[in-house]
Design a protein around this motif. Structure first.
Motif, PDB file in Angstrom:
ATOM      1  N   ASN A  46       5.245   4.066  -2.893  1.00 28.59           N
ATOM      2  CA  ASN A  46       4.170   4.157  -3.874  1.00 28.59           C
ATOM      3  C   ASN A  46       3.276   5.316  -3.439  1.00 28.59           C
ATOM      4  O   ASN A  46       2.434   5.168  -2.558  1.00 28.59           O
ATOM      5  CB  ASN A  46       3.391   2.840  -3.937  1.00 28.59           C
ATOM      6  CG  ASN A  46       2.229   2.895  -4.894  1.00 28.59           C
ATOM      7  OD1 ASN A  46       1.919   3.929  -5.472  1.00 28.59           O
ATOM      8  ND2 ASN A  46       1.563   1.758  -5.055  1.00 28.59           N
ATOM      9  N   SER A  47       3.479   6.479  -4.046  1.00 24.87           N
ATOM     10  CA  SER A  47       2.735   7.681  -3.645  1.00 24.87           C
ATOM     11  C   SER A  47       1.241   7.557  -3.942  1.00 24.87           C
ATOM     12  O   SER A  47       0.430   8.296  -3.381  1.00 24.87           O
ATOM     13  CB  SER A  47       3.310   8.917  -4.332  1.00 24.87           C
ATOM     14  OG  SER A  47       3.247   8.753  -5.739  1.00 24.87           O
ATOM     15  N   ASN A  48       0.860   6.619  -4.800  1.00 26.73           N
ATOM     16  CA  ASN A  48      -0.556   6.410  -5.131  1.00 26.73           C
ATOM     17  C   ASN A  48      -1.222   5.385  -4.221  1.00 26.73           C
ATOM     18  O   ASN A  48      -2.402   5.098  -4.391  1.00 26.73           O
ATOM     19  CB  ASN A  48      -0.703   5.942  -6.586  1.00 26.73           C
ATOM     20  CG  ASN A  48      -0.256   7.006  -7.559  1.00 26.73           C
ATOM     21  OD1 ASN A  48      -0.478   8.191  -7.342  1.00 26.73           O
ATOM     22  ND2 ASN A  48       0.393   6.592  -8.624  1.00 26.73           N
ATOM     23  N   TRP A  49      -0.475   4.849  -3.264  1.00 23.53           N
ATOM     24  CA  TRP A  49      -1.036   3.802  -2.404  1.00 23.53           C
ATOM     25  C   TRP A  49      -2.177   4.395  -1.577  1.00 23.53           C
ATOM     26  O   TRP A  49      -2.087   5.501  -1.052  1.00 23.53           O
ATOM     27  CB  TRP A  49       0.043   3.236  -1.479  1.00 23.53           C
ATOM     28  CG  TRP A  49      -0.385   1.953  -0.847  1.00 23.53           C
ATOM     29  CD1 TRP A  49      -0.124   0.704  -1.310  1.00 23.53           C
ATOM     30  CD2 TRP A  49      -1.144   1.782   0.348  1.00 23.53           C
ATOM     31  NE1 TRP A  49      -0.679  -0.244  -0.486  1.00 23.53           N
ATOM     32  CE2 TRP A  49      -1.320   0.392   0.548  1.00 23.53           C
ATOM     33  CE3 TRP A  49      -1.706   2.648   1.268  1.00 23.53           C
ATOM     34  CZ2 TRP A  49      -2.017  -0.144   1.623  1.00 23.53           C
ATOM     35  CZ3 TRP A  49      -2.412   2.126   2.336  1.00 23.53           C
ATOM     36  CH2 TRP A  49      -2.556   0.740   2.510  1.00 23.53           C
ATOM     37  N   SER A  50      -3.253   3.638  -1.469  1.00 21.27           N
ATOM     38  CA  SER A  50      -4.420   4.104  -0.733  1.00 21.27           C
ATOM     39  C   SER A  50      -5.005   2.943   0.060  1.00 21.27           C
ATOM     40  O   SER A  50      -5.133   1.831  -0.470  1.00 21.27           O
ATOM     41  CB  SER A  50      -5.467   4.638  -1.717  1.00 21.27           C
ATOM     42  OG  SER A  50      -6.732   4.697  -1.108  1.00 21.27           O
ATOM     43  N   ASN A  74      -8.138   1.508  -1.637  1.00 18.76           N
ATOM     44  CA  ASN A  74      -7.924   0.587  -2.757  1.00 18.76           C
ATOM     45  C   ASN A  74      -6.480   0.105  -2.673  1.00 18.76           C
ATOM     46  O   ASN A  74      -5.645   0.458  -3.508  1.00 18.76           O
ATOM     47  CB  ASN A  74      -8.203   1.296  -4.084  1.00 18.76           C
ATOM     48  CG  ASN A  74      -8.172   0.338  -5.247  1.00 18.76           C
ATOM     49  OD1 ASN A  74      -8.274  -0.870  -5.071  1.00 18.76           O
ATOM     50  ND2 ASN A  74      -8.036   0.876  -6.444  1.00 18.76           N
ATOM     51  N   ASP A 114      -2.882  -1.729  -2.710  1.00 13.12           N
ATOM     52  CA  ASP A 114      -2.052  -2.633  -3.512  1.00 13.12           C
ATOM     53  C   ASP A 114      -1.267  -3.442  -2.495  1.00 13.12           C
ATOM     54  O   ASP A 114      -0.384  -2.913  -1.831  1.00 13.12           O
ATOM     55  CB  ASP A 114      -1.115  -1.831  -4.410  1.00 13.12           C
ATOM     56  CG  ASP A 114      -0.043  -2.682  -5.064  1.00 13.12           C
ATOM     57  OD1 ASP A 114      -0.132  -3.921  -4.999  1.00 13.12           O
ATOM     58  OD2 ASP A 114       0.895  -2.104  -5.642  1.00 13.12           O
ATOM     59  N   LYS A 130       3.166   3.011   0.996  1.00 13.09           N
ATOM     60  CA  LYS A 130       3.722   4.368   1.006  1.00 13.09           C
ATOM     61  C   LYS A 130       5.168   4.339   1.483  1.00 13.09           C
ATOM     62  O   LYS A 130       5.928   5.259   1.251  1.00 13.09           O
ATOM     63  CB  LYS A 130       2.882   5.287   1.882  1.00 13.09           C
ATOM     64  CG  LYS A 130       1.554   5.639   1.247  1.00 13.09           C
ATOM     65  CD  LYS A 130       0.832   6.725   2.004  1.00 13.09           C
ATOM     66  CE  LYS A 130      -0.470   7.007   1.281  1.00 13.09           C
ATOM     67  NZ  LYS A 130      -0.938   8.347   1.439  1.00 13.09           N
TER      68      LYS A 130
END
Length: 186
Positions: free
Chosen positions: A90-94, A97, A99, A104
């Motif tokens: 998940n390239s948007n994983w942060s 915030n 998930d 990643k």
């Protein structure tokens, strides 16, 4: 609870392997599975056996706890649908915030549950109705390490594999009772 901690530990180890070795890893969380050929230490099995034998059942938290009872056919359908869904990073994983169901790393967690918590006393009423017998209830306080409510968020399951478990307890419990009576010749 120790039970939940052991499950989370397993997920963390799987995530570590996924991260270190780029190994796609899928975790499945099952919620209060019941049905024919079920575990004899689970509530439905224990309650059915006790009621048919005229013995009292132990009802913890005075029956006020709620569980996401999930029929075995729904569990199997969820597993089959997820089998071909290889997790990707998940390239948007942060971390700001997060998930909790992705990473990643090529890692994904799916909850497979009815997403409809049922109060234990209602569950017992359904068993009584299917058996045509009333239970003798031994009302007890909450057990240490237990939780008052537990149910599945199945949004990722619905989004990724277009599935939401949906067997009503009235249907699933009846199928279990029919199996139980046939198997034990009662």
């Amino acid at each position: 609870s120790l039970y939940a901690a052991s499950k989370k530990s397993n997920e963390l180890m799987a995530h570590t392997y996924s991260h270190l070795y780029n190994l796609p890893t899928t975790g499945l969380r099952f919620f209060t599975v019941y049905g024919p050929w079920g575990r004899p230490d689970m509530a439905l099995f224990l309650f059915t056996k006790a009621i048919l034998s005229g013995e009292p059942i132990n009802v913890f938290n005075h029956g006020k706890m709620r569980r996401d009872f999930t029929y075995i056919d729904d569990i199997v359908e969820g597993v089959v649908r997820v089998m071909d869904k290889i997790p990707e990073s998940n390239s948007n994983w942060s971390g700001e915030n997060p998930d909790p169901g992705s990473s990643k790393a090529p890692y994904k967690i799916y909850n497979i549950g009815n997403n409809n918590p049922v109060e234990l006393l209602k569950f017992i009423e359904v068993i009584e109705s299917c058996l045509g017998m009333k239970a003798q209830k031994n009302m007890l306080p909450m057990q240490p390490g237990d939780v008052p409510i537990n149910y599945a968020d199945v949004n990722d399951l619905m989004q990724d594999v277009d599935f939401k478990p949906n067997t009503p307890i009235e249907v699933g419990v009846k199928q279990f009772i029919d199996w139980y009576r046939d198997y034990y010749k009662i």
